[in-house]
Design a protein around this motif. Structure first.
Motif, PDB file in Angstrom:
ATOM      1  N   UNK A   1      53.481  44.381  64.411  1.00  0.00           N
ATOM      2  CA  UNK A   1      53.515  42.970  64.009  1.00  0.00           C
ATOM      3  C   UNK A   1      53.856  42.095  65.206  1.00  0.00           C
ATOM      4  N   UNK A   2      54.833  42.519  65.996  1.00  0.00           N
ATOM      5  CA  UNK A   2      55.219  41.764  67.191  1.00  0.00           C
ATOM      6  C   UNK A   2      54.030  41.680  68.154  1.00  0.00           C
ATOM      7  N   UNK A   3      53.354  42.799  68.403  1.00  0.00           N
ATOM      8  CA  UNK A   3      52.183  42.800  69.280  1.00  0.00           C
ATOM      9  C   UNK A   3      51.114  41.864  68.761  1.00  0.00           C
ATOM     10  N   UNK A   4      50.866  41.922  67.449  1.00  0.00           N
ATOM     11  CA  UNK A   4      49.838  41.069  66.840  1.00  0.00           C
ATOM     12  C   UNK A   4      50.123  39.584  67.012  1.00  0.00           C
TER      13      UNK A   4
ATOM     14  N   UNK B   1      53.969  42.568  77.586  1.00  0.00           N
ATOM     15  CA  UNK B   1      52.698  43.194  77.224  1.00  0.00           C
ATOM     16  C   UNK B   1      51.667  42.908  78.307  1.00  0.00           C
ATOM     17  N   UNK B   2      50.556  43.628  78.228  1.00  0.00           N
ATOM     18  CA  UNK B   2      49.440  43.454  79.159  1.00  0.00           C
ATOM     19  C   UNK B   2      48.303  42.803  78.378  1.00  0.00           C
ATOM     20  N   UNK B   3      47.763  41.708  78.914  1.00  0.00           N
ATOM     21  CA  UNK B   3      46.667  40.998  78.231  1.00  0.00           C
ATOM     22  C   UNK B   3      45.355  41.742  78.422  1.00  0.00           C
ATOM     23  N   UNK B   4      44.323  41.286  77.710  1.00  0.00           N
ATOM     24  CA  UNK B   4      42.988  41.875  77.848  1.00  0.00           C
ATOM     25  C   UNK B   4      42.471  41.702  79.272  1.00  0.00           C
TER      26      UNK B   4
ATOM     27  N   UNK C   1      56.724  37.297  76.022  1.00  0.00           N
ATOM     28  CA  UNK C   1      56.977  36.240  75.042  1.00  0.00           C
ATOM     29  C   UNK C   1      58.340  36.512  74.422  1.00  0.00           C
ATOM     30  N   UNK C   2      59.069  35.437  74.165  1.00  0.00           N
ATOM     31  CA  UNK C   2      60.396  35.581  73.575  1.00  0.00           C
ATOM     32  C   UNK C   2      60.311  35.310  72.081  1.00  0.00           C
TER      33      UNK C   2
ATOM     34  N   UNK D   1      52.000  38.268  69.475  1.00  0.00           N
ATOM     35  CA  UNK D   1      52.096  37.911  70.894  1.00  0.00           C
ATOM     36  C   UNK D   1      50.733  37.809  71.572  1.00  0.00           C
ATOM     37  N   UNK D   2      49.836  38.689  71.209  1.00  0.00           N
ATOM     38  CA  UNK D   2      48.564  38.782  71.938  1.00  0.00           C
ATOM     39  C   UNK D   2      47.522  37.837  71.377  1.00  0.00           C
TER      40      UNK D   2
END
Length: 130
Positions: free
Chosen positions: A124-127, A65-68, A75-76, A129-130
């Protein structure tokens, strides 16, 4: 529950070399073995469709993913897949061996338990990880 050496080797390749996007593991004759290897270009949909709808599995997914701050990260995730319609005995075997298996895979950052595809949606995965 024994863990095949292939499980550890493939996980290290996913973690260090990014050789795979995901790995699906299954219990076969009292041993945890690799069932499916997802190539580095495969999508999250490819991953979820590789999980059987009526049997339990363990899986790891390398989520990029790309951070802010506009940085590329990954992330694993460890996913314990236990569909409600799978057999009770299978659920018990997977539940009882999960923690010892996870300890064999050094480098997992998040864990998800899912009994239904909606419980491990990409949102859910994005939520997590970020």
């Amino acid at each position: 529950m024994a863990v095949s050496d292939e499980c550890k080797i493939k996980f290290r390749e996913l973690k260090a070399k990014r050789s795979y996007r995901f790995i699906v593991f299954k219990i076969d004759q009292q041993q945890i073995v690799v069932e499916t290897l997802g190539g580095p270009n495969q999508s999250y949909d490819d991953f979820t469709s590789s999980l059987p709808s009526n049997e339990c599995r363990y899986a790891v997914y390398d989520f990029e993913f790309i951070t802010a701050e506009n940085c590329q990260k990954s992330k694993i995730f460890f996913i314990a897949w236990s569909p409600e319609i799978s057999k009770v005995r299978m659920k018990m075997v997977y539940a009882s061996s999960k923690d010892s298996f996870k300890r064999e895979l050094d480098g997992i950052q998040f864990e998800l338990q899912a009994t239904d595809p909606s419980e491990m949606s990409l949102d859910i995965v994005k939520g997590r990880a970020i």
